[in-house]
Design a protein around this motif. Structure first.
Motif, PDB file in Angstrom:
ATOM      1  N   PHE A 294      28.627  28.237  12.556  1.00  0.00           N
ATOM      2  CA  PHE A 294      28.646  27.032  13.393  1.00  0.00           C
ATOM      3  C   PHE A 294      28.720  25.765  12.532  1.00  0.00           C
ATOM      4  CE2 PHE A 294      26.009  30.190  15.695  1.00  0.00           C
ATOM      5  CZ  PHE A 294      26.781  30.348  16.832  1.00  0.00           C
ATOM      6  N   PRO A 295      29.693  25.661  11.634  1.00  0.00           N
ATOM      7  CA  PRO A 295      29.726  24.479  10.749  1.00  0.00           C
ATOM      8  C   PRO A 295      29.936  23.182  11.526  1.00  0.00           C
ATOM      9  CG  PRO A 295      31.753  25.747  10.552  1.00  0.00           C
ATOM     10  CD  PRO A 295      30.852  26.549  11.423  1.00  0.00           C
ATOM     11  N   GLY A 296      30.664  23.269  12.642  1.00  0.00           N
ATOM     12  CA  GLY A 296      30.947  22.057  13.427  1.00  0.00           C
ATOM     13  C   GLY A 296      29.742  21.519  14.146  1.00  0.00           C
ATOM     14  N   PHE A 297      28.675  22.342  14.216  1.00  0.00           N
ATOM     15  CA  PHE A 297      27.501  21.910  14.964  1.00  0.00           C
ATOM     16  C   PHE A 297      26.647  20.912  14.182  1.00  0.00           C
ATOM     17  CE2 PHE A 297      23.057  22.577  16.378  1.00  0.00           C
ATOM     18  CZ  PHE A 297      23.214  22.172  17.696  1.00  0.00           C
ATOM     19  N   VAL A 298      26.766  20.961  12.830  1.00  0.00           N
ATOM     20  CA  VAL A 298      25.886  20.136  11.986  1.00  0.00           C
ATOM     21  C   VAL A 298      26.023  18.627  12.268  1.00  0.00           C
ATOM     22  CG1 VAL A 298      25.267  19.529   9.609  1.00  0.00           C
ATOM     23  CG2 VAL A 298      25.734  21.909  10.207  1.00  0.00           C
ATOM     24  N   PRO A 299      27.264  18.068  12.269  1.00  0.00           N
ATOM     25  CA  PRO A 299      27.350  16.623  12.552  1.00  0.00           C
ATOM     26  C   PRO A 299      26.829  16.255  13.947  1.00  0.00           C
ATOM     27  CG  PRO A 299      29.548  17.567  12.177  1.00  0.00           C
ATOM     28  CD  PRO A 299      28.568  18.649  11.966  1.00  0.00           C
ATOM     29  N   VAL A 300      27.075  17.158  14.928  1.00  0.00           N
ATOM     30  CA  VAL A 300      26.566  16.898  16.287  1.00  0.00           C
ATOM     31  C   VAL A 300      25.040  16.888  16.258  1.00  0.00           C
ATOM     32  CG1 VAL A 300      26.532  17.714  18.680  1.00  0.00           C
ATOM     33  CG2 VAL A 300      28.571  18.039  17.296  1.00  0.00           C
ATOM     34  N   ALA A 301      24.466  17.917  15.587  1.00  0.00           N
ATOM     35  CA  ALA A 301      23.006  18.035  15.537  1.00  0.00           C
ATOM     36  C   ALA A 301      22.383  16.837  14.829  1.00  0.00           C
ATOM     37  CB  ALA A 301      22.618  19.332  14.827  1.00  0.00           C
ATOM     38  N   GLU A 302      23.038  16.366  13.760  1.00  0.00           N
ATOM     39  CA  GLU A 302      22.522  15.197  13.015  1.00  0.00           C
ATOM     40  C   GLU A 302      22.428  13.988  13.920  1.00  0.00           C
ATOM     41  OE1 GLU A 302      25.146  14.749   9.707  1.00  0.00           O
ATOM     42  OE2 GLU A 302      23.893  15.982   8.388  1.00  0.00           O
ATOM     43  N   LYS A 303      23.496  13.789  14.737  1.00  0.00           N
ATOM     44  CA  LYS A 303      23.511  12.617  15.616  1.00  0.00           C
ATOM     45  C   LYS A 303      22.544  12.785  16.787  1.00  0.00           C
ATOM     46  CE  LYS A 303      27.903  11.079  14.038  1.00  0.00           C
ATOM     47  NZ  LYS A 303      28.753  12.038  13.349  1.00  0.00           N
ATOM     48  N   LEU A 304      22.460  14.016  17.279  1.00  0.00           N
ATOM     49  CA  LEU A 304      21.494  14.276  18.351  1.00  0.00           C
ATOM     50  C   LEU A 304      20.071  14.016  17.857  1.00  0.00           C
ATOM     51  CD1 LEU A 304      22.735  17.475  20.226  1.00  0.00           C
ATOM     52  CD2 LEU A 304      22.396  15.198  21.178  1.00  0.00           C
ATOM     53  N   VAL A 306      19.104  11.898  15.563  1.00  0.00           N
ATOM     54  CA  VAL A 306      18.858  10.446  15.543  1.00  0.00           C
ATOM     55  C   VAL A 306      18.703   9.920  16.975  1.00  0.00           C
ATOM     56  CG1 VAL A 306      19.860   8.201  14.944  1.00  0.00           C
ATOM     57  CG2 VAL A 306      20.074  10.118  13.372  1.00  0.00           C
ATOM     58  N   GLY A 307      19.592  10.383  17.889  1.00  0.00           N
ATOM     59  CA  GLY A 307      19.550   9.910  19.273  1.00  0.00           C
ATOM     60  C   GLY A 307      18.239  10.236  19.953  1.00  0.00           C
ATOM     61  N   ILE A 308      17.799  11.500  19.789  1.00  0.00           N
ATOM     62  CA  ILE A 308      16.541  11.917  20.435  1.00  0.00           C
ATOM     63  C   ILE A 308      15.353  11.142  19.865  1.00  0.00           C
ATOM     64  CG2 ILE A 308      14.929  13.873  20.705  1.00  0.00           C
ATOM     65  CD1 ILE A 308      17.488  15.655  20.899  1.00  0.00           C
ATOM     66  N   LEU A 309      15.347  10.975  18.519  1.00  0.00           N
ATOM     67  CA  LEU A 309      14.243  10.218  17.905  1.00  0.00           C
ATOM     68  C   LEU A 309      14.225   8.775  18.401  1.00  0.00           C
ATOM     69  CD1 LEU A 309      14.115  11.398  14.171  1.00  0.00           C
ATOM     70  CD2 LEU A 309      12.575  11.967  16.032  1.00  0.00           C
ATOM     71  N   LEU A 310      15.428   8.198  18.571  1.00  0.00           N
ATOM     72  CA  LEU A 310      15.499   6.810  19.075  1.00  0.00           C
ATOM     73  C   LEU A 310      14.920   6.713  20.483  1.00  0.00           C
ATOM     74  CD1 LEU A 310      18.950   5.320  18.016  1.00  0.00           C
ATOM     75  CD2 LEU A 310      16.694   4.304  17.674  1.00  0.00           C
ATOM     76  N   ILE A 311      15.312   7.666  21.341  1.00  0.00           N
ATOM     77  CA  ILE A 311      14.802   7.660  22.720  1.00  0.00           C
ATOM     78  C   ILE A 311      13.276   7.811  22.713  1.00  0.00           C
ATOM     79  CG2 ILE A 311      14.782   8.970  24.909  1.00  0.00           C
ATOM     80  CD1 ILE A 311      17.778   9.631  24.289  1.00  0.00           C
ATOM     81  N   LEU A 312      12.776   8.758  21.886  1.00  0.00           N
ATOM     82  CA  LEU A 312      11.325   8.982  21.822  1.00  0.00           C
ATOM     83  C   LEU A 312      10.598   7.740  21.301  1.00  0.00           C
ATOM     84  CD1 LEU A 312      11.155  12.636  20.434  1.00  0.00           C
ATOM     85  CD2 LEU A 312      10.572  11.870  22.742  1.00  0.00           C
ATOM     86  N   LEU A 313      11.223   7.085  20.311  1.00  0.00           N
ATOM     87  CA  LEU A 313      10.598   5.890  19.731  1.00  0.00           C
ATOM     88  C   LEU A 313      10.484   4.778  20.795  1.00  0.00           C
ATOM     89  CD1 LEU A 313       9.510   4.577  17.129  1.00  0.00           C
ATOM     90  CD2 LEU A 313      11.800   3.698  16.704  1.00  0.00           C
ATOM     91  N   VAL A 314      11.574   4.563  21.530  1.00  0.00           N
ATOM     92  CA  VAL A 314      11.564   3.525  22.575  1.00  0.00           C
ATOM     93  C   VAL A 314      10.512   3.862  23.624  1.00  0.00           C
ATOM     94  CG1 VAL A 314      12.905   2.507  24.458  1.00  0.00           C
ATOM     95  CG2 VAL A 314      13.964   2.853  22.223  1.00  0.00           C
ATOM     96  N   ARG A 315      10.458   5.146  24.021  1.00  0.00           N
ATOM     97  CA  ARG A 315       9.495   5.570  25.034  1.00  0.00           C
ATOM     98  C   ARG A 315       8.055   5.324  24.545  1.00  0.00           C
ATOM     99  NH1 ARG A 315       6.523   9.844  26.371  1.00  0.00           N
ATOM    100  NH2 ARG A 315       6.269  10.324  28.588  1.00  0.00           N
ATOM    101  N   CYS A 316       7.789   5.685  23.276  1.00  0.00           N
ATOM    102  CA  CYS A 316       6.445   5.494  22.710  1.00  0.00           C
ATOM    103  C   CYS A 316       6.079   4.016  22.675  1.00  0.00           C
ATOM    104  CB  CYS A 316       6.380   6.049  21.292  1.00  0.00           C
ATOM    105  SG  CYS A 316       6.191   7.806  21.245  1.00  0.00           S
ATOM    106  N   ILE A 317       7.034   3.169  22.293  1.00  0.00           N
ATOM    107  CA  ILE A 317       6.746   1.735  22.195  1.00  0.00           C
ATOM    108  C   ILE A 317       6.443   1.179  23.592  1.00  0.00           C
ATOM    109  CG2 ILE A 317       7.752  -0.526  21.655  1.00  0.00           C
ATOM    110  CD1 ILE A 317       9.214   0.887  19.310  1.00  0.00           C
ATOM    111  N   ILE A 318       7.242   1.606  24.596  1.00  0.00           N
ATOM    112  CA  ILE A 318       7.005   1.136  25.971  1.00  0.00           C
ATOM    113  C   ILE A 318       5.612   1.566  26.439  1.00  0.00           C
ATOM    114  CG2 ILE A 318       7.721   1.410  28.400  1.00  0.00           C
ATOM    115  CD1 ILE A 318      10.633   1.580  27.350  1.00  0.00           C
TER     116      ILE A 318
END
Lengths: 333, 112
Positions: A294-304, A306-318
């Motif tokens: 699944f070599p193509g999955f790595v760039p998707v997973a990397e961005k996911l 970051v995306g998930i951490l960003l969502i969690l960070l915003v939720r925690c701050i709120i």
């Protein structure tokens, strides 16, 4: 003066209804003021007799429609008034949820072909679109508000308000079985995290056997104690004798619970920042995905990641801001 | 203008007149520490015809404007919020009293 349980519940429902229209920062204190006022009225009228549901009902009807009472605590009428606020919130929530969901799916498909700056631009565009939509909805509701303002006396008419319209109070006090279930579940999660993490990976079954390719990097074991500690503290502060019995008005019973939640919010933000700073490759083995085909999955997973951490960070701050605002105004008795 | 309309207009004008005077009355009565309902009863005994939903938000506004001090006090089984005028409130009260007297004099001259 004695107040029947059913009458007390009715009062709590009324307070909850008023709170819906109050600003978060003043909600707890104003609610306590109104509660104290209701007690005073009952004390004066029913010194010798028990206050039953019917008597409480007459006091609440006299106080008037919850939105009307809450509106008196506002110096200036808000741009969107108490009648439209719940609908406005619902519409905005639905729009943000749908936009977020669709964008996330869209992103998952497009992520593999995106470069770093393109990903940044994608999220910037998304933010711009959501802000634009929310702004448009706000303008529509503002125009609606202006249109109904002249009819506000009709909308605020107490005759349209009925006691049965008051919101029900959900019993926030967890039962014994619920508490035990939470504790057992937390223990299972902690054990699973610490005992079976090395078994997380990609399994390929063939000829009655299987090939196992690990996908978690060594650094994940360094962060496991933090996760375990977080789950354990979360379970303990949720216990009824620590969390209180779900006081409706944010009074003294759940003050310490709020404080503990603020502590947990800060803890969570710390973990998220740590995960951010170390990056995807510290905790996941890119070659694991490649080796498993699944070599193509790595760039998707990397961005996911970051995306998930960003969502969690915003939720925690709120959540942190909300919890802080609730306890800030006047403290407690 | 029919009688009903006249009555409505009269009531509204009276309300406006009272609204302007309420701050003066509340500040004057808060020389002694009182809780909200106690003040409400006192004002209604004096004939102000005030309701809870007018007085309590006003007390909160005066508190936020730092004209009165408030304090939650636990009495027997439950807390009550007590209010008392402070130094800023005293200054405003003196100015309001003086202005009230001037207005009364002017009105007296006009409506004679």
């Amino acid at each position: 003066m004695k107040i029947e349980e059913s009458a007390l519940e009715l009062m709590k429902r009324y307070l909850k209804a008023v709170e819906r229209y109050l600003p978060i920062s003043k909600r707890a204190d104003i609610s306590r003021e109104i509660e104290s006022m209701i007690y005073d009225i009952c004390e004066e009228r029913y010194t010798e007799i028990e206050v039953d549901k019917q008597k409480m009902e007459s006091v609440l009807v006299e106080l008037g429609k919850p939105s009307k009472l809450a509106a008196k605590y506002k110096e200036t009428r808000p741009l969107i008034g108490p009648e439209l606020t719940p609908i406005f919130k619902l519409v905005v929530s639905v729009i943000v949820l749908i936009t977020g969901f669709v964008s996330l799916i869209n992103f998952a498909f497009a992520a593999s072909s995106m470069t770093g700056p393109e990903t940044g631009l994608y999220f910037l565009d998304l933010f711009g679109s959501v802000t634009g939509i929310v702004g448009t909805v706000f303008i529509v509701f503002y125009i609606l508000e202006r249109a109904i303002r002249n009819k506000s006396e009709i909308d605020f008419d107490d005759e349209t308000w009925k006691i049965k319209d008051l919101p029900e109070i959900k019993d926030k006090t967890p039962g014994r079985s619920e508490v035990i279930a939470v504790l057992i579940f937390s223990v299972i999660i902690i054990l699973a995290l610490n005992l079976f993490t090395d078994r997380v990976g990609i399994y390929e079954f063939h000829d009655g056997g299987y090939n196992f390719t690990p996908i978690l990097a060594a650094d994940i074991y360094r962060i496991l104690p933090l996760f375990s500690l977080r789950i354990a503290i979360g379970a303990v502060v949720g216990l009824p004798f620590i969390a209180g019995n779900g006081a409706v008005t944010g009074g003294s019973k759940n003050y310490y619970w709020r404080i503990s939640q603020i502590g947990l919010n800060v803890f969570d933000i710390g973990i998220i920042i740590l995960l951010f700073s170390r990056g995807f490759n510290s905790f996941f083995l890119s070659e694991g995905f490649s080796n498993a085909g699944f070599p193509g999955f790595v760039p998707v997973a990397e961005k996911l990641y970051v995306g998930i951490l960003l969502i969690l960070l915003v939720r925690c701050i709120i959540t942190l801001v909300r919890n802080t605002l609730v306890i800030l105004p006047k403290g407690r008795v | 203008m029919d009688t009903e309309e006249q009555q409505r207009l009269f009531k509204r004008t009276i309300q406006e007149m009272r609204r302007g005077n309420l701050v003066l009355a509340v500040l004057a009565l808060l020389h002694e520490r009182k809780y909200g309902y106690e003040l409400l009863k006192e004002m209604n005994t004096l004939g102000f015809g005030l309701t809870q939903d007018t007085l309590y938000p006003m007390l909160r506004r005066l508190d936020e404007q730092k004209l009165i001090d408030s304090e939650w006090v636990v009495e027997t089984t439950r807390p009550r919020k007590y209010y008392c005028i402070n130094r800023n409130g005293e200054v405003l009260l003196e100015n309001l009293k003086s202005e009230w007297k001037n207005q009364m004099e002017r009105l007296e001259r006009v409506i004679k």
